[in-house]
Write a protein that holds these residues in place. Structure first.
Motif, PDB file in Angstrom:
ATOM      1  N   LEU A   7       0.819  -1.212   0.000  1.00  0.00           N
ATOM      2  CA  LEU A   7       0.000   0.000   0.000  1.00  0.00           C
ATOM      3  C   LEU A   7       0.856   1.266   0.000  1.00  0.00           C
ATOM      4  O   LEU A   7       0.624   2.163  -0.818  1.00  0.00           O
ATOM      5  CB  LEU A   7      -0.969  -0.016   1.183  1.00  0.00           C
ATOM      6  N   PRO A   8       1.869   1.373   0.861  1.00  0.00           N
ATOM      7  CA  PRO A   8       2.691   2.578   0.813  1.00  0.00           C
ATOM      8  C   PRO A   8       3.393   2.780  -0.537  1.00  0.00           C
ATOM      9  O   PRO A   8       3.496   3.905  -1.023  1.00  0.00           O
ATOM     10  CB  PRO A   8       3.713   2.379   1.935  1.00  0.00           C
ATOM     11  N   ALA A   9       3.851   1.698  -1.152  1.00  0.00           N
ATOM     12  CA  ALA A   9       4.535   1.819  -2.442  1.00  0.00           C
ATOM     13  C   ALA A   9       3.580   2.307  -3.522  1.00  0.00           C
ATOM     14  O   ALA A   9       3.926   3.173  -4.333  1.00  0.00           O
ATOM     15  CB  ALA A   9       5.155   0.479  -2.843  1.00  0.00           C
ATOM     16  N   ASN A  54      -2.921  19.877  -0.204  1.00  0.00           N
ATOM     17  CA  ASN A  54      -3.078  18.449   0.095  1.00  0.00           C
ATOM     18  C   ASN A  54      -1.753  17.691   0.055  1.00  0.00           C
ATOM     19  O   ASN A  54      -1.633  16.610   0.633  1.00  0.00           O
ATOM     20  CB  ASN A  54      -4.067  17.810  -0.880  1.00  0.00           C
ATOM     21  N   SER A  55      -0.783  18.236  -0.610  1.00  0.00           N
ATOM     22  CA  SER A  55       0.496  17.553  -0.785  1.00  0.00           C
ATOM     23  C   SER A  55       1.159  17.208   0.548  1.00  0.00           C
ATOM     24  O   SER A  55       1.618  16.089   0.754  1.00  0.00           O
ATOM     25  CB  SER A  55       1.421  18.419  -1.633  1.00  0.00           C
ATOM     26  N   GLY A  56       1.195  18.162   1.449  1.00  0.00           N
ATOM     27  CA  GLY A  56       1.812  17.917   2.756  1.00  0.00           C
ATOM     28  C   GLY A  56       1.073  16.849   3.546  1.00  0.00           C
ATOM     29  O   GLY A  56       1.688  16.006   4.200  1.00  0.00           O
ATOM     30  N   PHE A  57      -0.243  16.886   3.495  1.00  0.00           N
ATOM     31  CA  PHE A  57      -1.061  15.896   4.194  1.00  0.00           C
ATOM     32  C   PHE A  57      -0.793  14.494   3.658  1.00  0.00           C
ATOM     33  O   PHE A  57      -0.610  13.539   4.410  1.00  0.00           O
ATOM     34  CB  PHE A  57      -2.541  16.256   4.029  1.00  0.00           C
ATOM     35  N   ILE A  58      -0.751  14.385   2.339  1.00  0.00           N
ATOM     36  CA  ILE A  58      -0.487  13.099   1.704  1.00  0.00           C
ATOM     37  C   ILE A  58       0.896  12.593   2.087  1.00  0.00           C
ATOM     38  O   ILE A  58       1.085  11.421   2.422  1.00  0.00           O
ATOM     39  CB  ILE A  58      -0.625  13.210   0.175  1.00  0.00           C
ATOM     40  N   ARG A  59       1.863  13.479   2.058  1.00  0.00           N
ATOM     41  CA  ARG A  59       3.239  13.097   2.388  1.00  0.00           C
ATOM     42  C   ARG A  59       3.331  12.581   3.817  1.00  0.00           C
ATOM     43  O   ARG A  59       4.003  11.589   4.096  1.00  0.00           O
ATOM     44  CB  ARG A  59       4.163  14.305   2.185  1.00  0.00           C
ATOM     45  N   GLY A  61       0.893  11.273   5.608  1.00  0.00           N
ATOM     46  CA  GLY A  61       0.208   9.982   5.658  1.00  0.00           C
ATOM     47  C   GLY A  61       1.075   8.862   5.131  1.00  0.00           C
ATOM     48  O   GLY A  61       1.125   7.768   5.704  1.00  0.00           O
ATOM     49  N   LEU A  62       1.777   9.132   4.044  1.00  0.00           N
ATOM     50  CA  LEU A  62       2.691   8.126   3.489  1.00  0.00           C
ATOM     51  C   LEU A  62       3.808   7.800   4.476  1.00  0.00           C
ATOM     52  O   LEU A  62       4.162   6.639   4.661  1.00  0.00           O
ATOM     53  CB  LEU A  62       3.290   8.614   2.176  1.00  0.00           C
ATOM     54  N   ALA A  63       4.351   8.820   5.104  1.00  0.00           N
ATOM     55  CA  ALA A  63       5.427   8.594   6.077  1.00  0.00           C
ATOM     56  C   ALA A  63       4.939   7.709   7.220  1.00  0.00           C
ATOM     57  O   ALA A  63       5.653   6.797   7.660  1.00  0.00           O
ATOM     58  CB  ALA A  63       5.943   9.925   6.615  1.00  0.00           C
ATOM     59  N   ARG A  64       3.719   7.937   7.680  1.00  0.00           N
ATOM     60  CA  ARG A  64       3.169   7.115   8.767  1.00  0.00           C
ATOM     61  C   ARG A  64       2.931   5.677   8.320  1.00  0.00           C
ATOM     62  O   ARG A  64       3.217   4.735   9.056  1.00  0.00           O
ATOM     63  CB  ARG A  64       1.882   7.726   9.293  1.00  0.00           C
ATOM     64  N   LEU A  65       2.406   5.502   7.114  1.00  0.00           N
ATOM     65  CA  LEU A  65       2.203   4.148   6.598  1.00  0.00           C
ATOM     66  C   LEU A  65       3.523   3.397   6.461  1.00  0.00           C
ATOM     67  O   LEU A  65       3.610   2.217   6.810  1.00  0.00           O
ATOM     68  CB  LEU A  65       1.492   4.186   5.250  1.00  0.00           C
ATOM     69  N   ILE A  66       4.521   4.076   5.972  1.00  0.00           N
ATOM     70  CA  ILE A  66       5.836   3.445   5.807  1.00  0.00           C
ATOM     71  C   ILE A  66       6.410   3.064   7.156  1.00  0.00           C
ATOM     72  O   ILE A  66       6.956   1.970   7.328  1.00  0.00           O
ATOM     73  CB  ILE A  66       6.775   4.371   5.000  1.00  0.00           C
ATOM     74  N   ALA A  67       6.261   3.946   8.142  1.00  0.00           N
ATOM     75  CA  ALA A  67       6.763   3.652   9.492  1.00  0.00           C
ATOM     76  C   ALA A  67       6.030   2.460  10.092  1.00  0.00           C
ATOM     77  O   ALA A  67       6.650   1.590  10.727  1.00  0.00           O
ATOM     78  CB  ALA A  67       6.615   4.880  10.379  1.00  0.00           C
ATOM     79  N   GLN A  68       4.706   2.396   9.896  1.00  0.00           N
ATOM     80  CA  GLN A  68       3.932   1.264  10.413  1.00  0.00           C
ATOM     81  C   GLN A  68       4.338  -0.039   9.758  1.00  0.00           C
ATOM     82  O   GLN A  68       4.409  -1.084  10.415  1.00  0.00           O
ATOM     83  CB  GLN A  68       2.439   1.486  10.177  1.00  0.00           C
ATOM     84  N   GLU A  69       4.602   0.020   8.461  1.00  0.00           N
ATOM     85  CA  GLU A  69       4.981  -1.178   7.717  1.00  0.00           C
ATOM     86  C   GLU A  69       6.328  -1.723   8.209  1.00  0.00           C
ATOM     87  O   GLU A  69       6.549  -2.921   8.218  1.00  0.00           O
ATOM     88  CB  GLU A  69       5.035  -0.884   6.228  1.00  0.00           C
ATOM     89  N   LYS A  70       7.228  -0.836   8.619  1.00  0.00           N
ATOM     90  CA  LYS A  70       8.547  -1.253   9.080  1.00  0.00           C
ATOM     91  C   LYS A  70       8.483  -1.918  10.444  1.00  0.00           C
ATOM     92  O   LYS A  70       9.329  -2.724  10.784  1.00  0.00           O
ATOM     93  CB  LYS A  70       9.502  -0.064   9.122  1.00  0.00           C
ATOM     94  N   ASN A  71       7.467  -1.564  11.224  1.00  0.00           N
ATOM     95  CA  ASN A  71       7.327  -2.130  12.589  1.00  0.00           C
ATOM     96  C   ASN A  71       6.671  -3.440  12.588  1.00  0.00           C
ATOM     97  O   ASN A  71       6.263  -4.198  12.059  1.00  0.00           O
ATOM     98  CB  ASN A  71       6.555  -1.176  13.494  1.00  0.00           C
TER      99      ASN A  71
END
Length: 71
Positions: A7-9, A54-59, A61-71
């Protein structure tokens, strides 16, 4: 699931497409404004502002998804 289609990718690629479309629209806005269509240029600039907001919000959200995926 392959990391390539996680999903993050996928969302990262959609975000990159959004940035590319933003750049393309900006080029068209400049062209339109040079041809004297101020109203059309203003409308398109309004859309570009929303994309930027919206760009900052999306960015984030992506950072949080990536962090969750790594954990």
């Amino acid at each position: 699931m392959s990391d390539e289609y996680s999903l993050p990718a996928v969302l990262e690629r959609i975000y990159e497409n959004q940035l590319a479309l933003e750049a393309a629209v900006m080029e068209l806005v400049i062209l339109i404004e040079r041809q004297g269509s101020a109203d059309a240029g203003d409308n398109a600039r309004g859309a570009l502002e929303r994309i930027g907001e919206n760009s900052g919000f999306i960015r984030q959200g992506l950072a949080r998804l990536i962090a969750q995926e790594k954990n």
